[in-house]
Motif scaffolding. Structure first.
Motif, PDB file in Angstrom:
ATOM      1  N   GLY A  59      -8.388  -7.540  -4.743  1.00  0.00           N
ATOM      2  CA  GLY A  59      -7.198  -7.935  -5.492  1.00  0.00           C
ATOM      3  C   GLY A  59      -5.936  -7.201  -5.115  1.00  0.00           C
ATOM      4  N   ARG A  60      -5.903  -6.575  -3.940  1.00  0.00           N
ATOM      5  CA  ARG A  60      -4.728  -5.801  -3.510  1.00  0.00           C
ATOM      6  C   ARG A  60      -3.481  -6.677  -3.420  1.00  0.00           C
ATOM      7  NH1 ARG A  60      -5.350  -2.652   1.827  1.00  0.00           N
ATOM      8  NH2 ARG A  60      -3.481  -1.680   1.041  1.00  0.00           N
ATOM      9  N   TYR A  61      -2.350  -6.043  -3.657  1.00  0.00           N
ATOM     10  CA  TYR A  61      -1.079  -6.727  -3.434  1.00  0.00           C
ATOM     11  C   TYR A  61      -0.981  -7.137  -1.967  1.00  0.00           C
ATOM     12  CZ  TYR A  61       0.672  -5.052  -7.952  1.00  0.00           C
ATOM     13  OH  TYR A  61       0.855  -4.806  -9.281  1.00  0.00           O
ATOM     14  N   THR A  62      -0.379  -8.290  -1.721  1.00  0.00           N
ATOM     15  CA  THR A  62      -0.191  -8.747  -0.338  1.00  0.00           C
ATOM     16  C   THR A  62       1.268  -8.683   0.085  1.00  0.00           C
ATOM     17  OG1 THR A  62       0.043 -11.065  -1.032  1.00  0.00           O
ATOM     18  CG2 THR A  62      -2.184 -10.288  -0.469  1.00  0.00           C
ATOM     19  N   SER A  63       2.172  -8.601  -0.870  1.00  0.00           N
ATOM     20  CA  SER A  63       3.607  -8.537  -0.587  1.00  0.00           C
ATOM     21  C   SER A  63       4.170  -7.300  -1.270  1.00  0.00           C
ATOM     22  CB  SER A  63       4.298  -9.801  -1.107  1.00  0.00           C
ATOM     23  OG  SER A  63       5.694  -9.704  -0.944  1.00  0.00           O
ATOM     24  N   ILE A  64       4.773  -6.424  -0.466  1.00  0.00           N
ATOM     25  CA  ILE A  64       5.344  -5.178  -0.983  1.00  0.00           C
ATOM     26  C   ILE A  64       6.858  -5.259  -0.768  1.00  0.00           C
ATOM     27  CG2 ILE A  64       5.251  -2.655  -0.885  1.00  0.00           C
ATOM     28  CD1 ILE A  64       2.513  -4.020  -1.443  1.00  0.00           C
ATOM     29  N   GLN A  65       7.595  -5.404  -1.831  1.00  0.00           N
ATOM     30  CA  GLN A  65       9.052  -5.544  -1.773  1.00  0.00           C
ATOM     31  C   GLN A  65       9.706  -4.450  -2.611  1.00  0.00           C
ATOM     32  OE1 GLN A  65      10.304  -8.144   0.048  1.00  0.00           O
ATOM     33  NE2 GLN A  65       8.264  -8.981   0.446  1.00  0.00           N
ATOM     34  N   LYS A  66      10.986  -4.190  -2.365  1.00  0.00           N
ATOM     35  CA  LYS A  66      11.713  -3.209  -3.176  1.00  0.00           C
ATOM     36  C   LYS A  66      11.793  -3.669  -4.629  1.00  0.00           C
ATOM     37  CE  LYS A  66      14.456  -1.228   0.494  1.00  0.00           C
ATOM     38  NZ  LYS A  66      15.785  -0.960   1.031  1.00  0.00           N
ATOM     39  N   ALA A  67      11.893  -4.979  -4.828  1.00  0.00           N
ATOM     40  CA  ALA A  67      11.998  -5.528  -6.179  1.00  0.00           C
ATOM     41  C   ALA A  67      10.657  -5.549  -6.909  1.00  0.00           C
ATOM     42  CB  ALA A  67      12.572  -6.944  -6.120  1.00  0.00           C
ATOM     43  N   GLY A  68       9.563  -5.325  -6.176  1.00  0.00           N
ATOM     44  CA  GLY A  68       8.246  -5.314  -6.805  1.00  0.00           C
ATOM     45  C   GLY A  68       7.187  -5.893  -5.886  1.00  0.00           C
ATOM     46  N   SER A  69       5.959  -5.677  -6.237  1.00  0.00           N
ATOM     47  CA  SER A  69       4.838  -6.139  -5.426  1.00  0.00           C
ATOM     48  C   SER A  69       4.164  -7.326  -6.103  1.00  0.00           C
ATOM     49  CB  SER A  69       3.832  -5.005  -5.241  1.00  0.00           C
ATOM     50  OG  SER A  69       4.437  -3.914  -4.602  1.00  0.00           O
ATOM     51  N   ALA A  70       3.478  -8.138  -5.271  1.00  0.00           N
ATOM     52  CA  ALA A  70       2.810  -9.328  -5.802  1.00  0.00           C
ATOM     53  C   ALA A  70       1.708  -9.765  -4.850  1.00  0.00           C
ATOM     54  CB  ALA A  70       3.816 -10.464  -5.972  1.00  0.00           C
ATOM     55  N   VAL A  71       0.833 -10.634  -5.364  1.00  0.00           N
ATOM     56  CA  VAL A  71      -0.154 -11.314  -4.530  1.00  0.00           C
ATOM     57  C   VAL A  71       0.383 -12.724  -4.336  1.00  0.00           C
ATOM     58  CG1 VAL A  71      -2.526 -12.137  -4.326  1.00  0.00           C
ATOM     59  CG2 VAL A  71      -2.073  -9.924  -5.384  1.00  0.00           C
TER      60      VAL A  71
END
Length: 165
Positions: free
Chosen positions: A87-99
């Protein structure tokens, strides 16, 4: 309608329809940057999944789950097939992480997965790398040809070297 006007969701659905034809017997793997959140949801009848991204499914995520259901696909993110921490995050952004990036396979392809066949690997980019290993067995048929060596010798002698007909 020009190529620039093609709806990517419609094009993806048409491609999945083509690939998943024959009553779900085909082995299909689909990796996508869906830009959609699905939370912990999974297509009906598929193994449960967990996710670091606990936000509820958005419109793109609901569309992804609909495609999974319609074409007999299973989301591998957050299942027991995912190595390390499911279930790891796939997108790491400054505004937040998401799958928002997903790996899906058809039910017919599930036997090709052994243990932790799916992984999400770190990259220097803002999206992690999705990697799946499918264990495929195939039978190679050997093609054999018989050559008449007397013909080869005769042609070699006559023309100085063998020439194919």
């Amino acid at each position: 309608m020009s190529q620039a006007e093609v709806d990517p969701l419609v094009a993806t659905e048409e491609a999945l329809q083509y690939c998943a034809a024959r009553n779900g017997e085909r082995r299909v793997a689909w990796a996508c940057d869906a830009n959609g959140r699905t939370g912990n949801r999974q297509s009906e009848g598929a193994p449960p999944r967990v996710s670091e991204d606990t936000k509820s499914a958005n419109a793109r995520g609901q569309w992804l789950l609909l495609m999974a259901e319609q074409f007999g696909l299973v989301v591998l993110n957050g299942t027991s097939w995912e190595a390390d921490s499911p279930g790891r995050y796939t997108s790491i952004q400054k505004a937040g992480s998401a799958v928002v990036d997903y790996m899906l396979v058809s039910v017919a392809a599930l036997p090709l997965l052994n243990g932790h066949s799916f992984s999400i690997e770190d990259t220097p980019k803002d999206h992690r790398l999705l990697k799946v290993v499918l264990h495929v067995r195939y039978r190679a048929e050997m093609l054999t040809r018989r050559y008449d060596t007397s013909l080869f010798m005769r042609q070699s002698h006559q023309w100085g070297r063998w020439k194919p007909r």
